[in-house]
Scaffold this motif. Structure first.
Motif, short mmCIF file in Angstrom:
data_model
loop_
_atom_site.label_atom_id
_atom_site.label_comp_id
_atom_site.label_asym_id
_atom_site.label_seq_id
_atom_site.Cartn_x
_atom_site.Cartn_y
_atom_site.Cartn_z
N LYS A 1 0.83 -1.20 0.00
CA LYS A 1 0.00 0.00 0.00
C LYS A 1 0.86 1.25 0.00
O LYS A 1 0.63 2.18 -0.80
CB LYS A 1 -0.93 0.01 1.21
N SER A 2 1.85 1.30 0.87
CA SER A 2 2.73 2.47 0.95
C SER A 2 3.50 2.65 -0.36
O SER A 2 3.66 3.79 -0.85
CB SER A 2 3.72 2.33 2.12
N ILE A 3 3.99 1.56 -0.92
CA ILE A 3 4.75 1.63 -2.18
C ILE A 3 3.88 2.15 -3.31
O ILE A 3 4.28 3.03 -4.09
CB ILE A 3 5.35 0.25 -2.52
N GLU B 1 1.17 3.94 -3.12
CA GLU B 1 0.85 5.36 -2.90
C GLU B 1 1.98 6.26 -3.36
O GLU B 1 1.76 7.29 -4.02
CB GLU B 1 0.53 5.61 -1.42
N ASP B 2 3.22 5.88 -3.05
CA ASP B 2 4.38 6.68 -3.47
C ASP B 2 4.53 6.67 -4.99
O ASP B 2 4.80 7.71 -5.61
CB ASP B 2 5.66 6.15 -2.82
N LEU B 3 4.37 5.50 -5.61
CA LEU B 3 4.49 5.41 -7.06
C LEU B 3 3.40 6.21 -7.76
O LEU B 3 3.65 6.84 -8.81
CB LEU B 3 4.42 3.94 -7.50
N THR B 4 2.23 6.20 -7.20
CA THR B 4 1.11 6.93 -7.79
C THR B 4 1.37 8.44 -7.76
O THR B 4 1.07 9.16 -8.73
CB THR B 4 -0.20 6.60 -7.06
N LYS B 5 1.92 8.91 -6.65
CA LYS B 5 2.26 10.34 -6.55
C LYS B 5 3.26 10.75 -7.61
O LYS B 5 3.22 11.87 -8.14
CB LYS B 5 2.82 10.64 -5.16
N ASP B 6 4.18 9.84 -7.93
CA ASP B 6 5.24 10.14 -8.92
C ASP B 6 4.83 9.73 -10.34
O ASP B 6 5.66 9.79 -11.26
CB ASP B 6 6.52 9.39 -8.53
N GLU C 1 4.38 6.87 -11.59
CA GLU C 1 5.17 5.72 -12.04
C GLU C 1 4.27 4.50 -12.20
O GLU C 1 3.34 4.27 -11.41
CB GLU C 1 6.27 5.39 -11.02
#
Length: 236
Positions: A208-210, A212-217, A219
């Motif tokens: 989930k955390s990964i 969320e971070d990828l979505t922000k970027d 990717e």
């Protein structure tokens, strides 16, 4: 003799009260209240219950009412309450769909107990994860899915439980269990997570955390969590 006389008087009084309760217009049903329903219409629930207006409230057979309710596979449980003098309250608990499984040009919707709730068309608004890799020959609405690959089905339900616990269900588009050693979940923005088939609760929490971070970027690609150690991300 006095005791016997008192007993007959008591029986007579109780009989008179019973006759009054079963025949008086005061206790004829005038209102049927339905609560808890989300997708099943009130009129449908009343029809399934077979409760009739002007029927005596004390003549209701609650077992028959419950049996009638279960003719709709979306209904999981019902509580029936007499609200004297003339109302009935039906509190409904509906089954909630958690996944869709393709079947002959349509989808079957299952709940968390793998009970089949309904069949929906491909053109329907699909807001649940689509599961691939589950095979079955036949099914019946209102009954549990009998899969030829029970291990895969159990894995799917575990994945869904873990996704739900981290509030990730809404962003998952597919769950692939064709390879029982590597469960793959794909998000709505096409990030694919290779979970393997162990420590699913831990991996999904991390995923989930990964994601969320990828979505922000912005990717997209593959997050590989099949092996021990840190997850590996491969861009598309």
């Amino acid at each position: 003799m006095k005791s016997l006389f008192k007993f007959f008087i008591l029986v007579f009084i109780l009989g008179a009260i019973g006759a009054f309760l079963l025949s008086s217009e005061i206790f004829e049903i005038k209102n049927i209240y339905v609560t808890g329903n989300k997708t099943v219409a009130k009129d449908e629930i009343i029809k399934l219950s077979n409760i009739q207006y002007k029927q005596n409230i004390f003549k209701l057979n609650t077992k028959d009412i419950i049996k009638g309710m279960f003719n709709n596979p979306k209904i999981k449980a019902v509580k029936i309450k007499r609200v004297l003098p003339s109302s009935i309250a039906l509190d409904i608990i509906e089954r909630e769909g958690v996944a869709l499984i393709p079947y002959l040009g349509s989808y079957i919707k299952i709940d968390e107990e793998t009970v089949i709730i309904e069949v929906i068309s491909l053109e329907s608004d699909l807001n649940l994860p689509i599961v691939s890799g589950i095979t079955f020959s036949d099914f019946k609405l209102g009954e549990k899915l009998k899969s030829e690959k029970l291990d895969q089905l159990n894995s799917v339900m575990e994945v869904i439980k873990c996704l739900k616990s981290v509030k990730m269900t809404d962003i998952i588009e597919t769950i692939n269990v064709e390879d029982s050693s590597n469960i793959i979940i794909t998000t709505s923005n096409n990030i694919r997570v290779y979970l393997g088939n162990n420590k699913l609760d831990y991996k999904i929490g991390m995923a989930k955390s990964i994601v969320e971070d990828l979505t922000k970027d912005n990717e997209i690609g593959i997050v590989d969590m099949r092996h021990e150690g840190n997850p590996i991300f491969k861009r598309d």
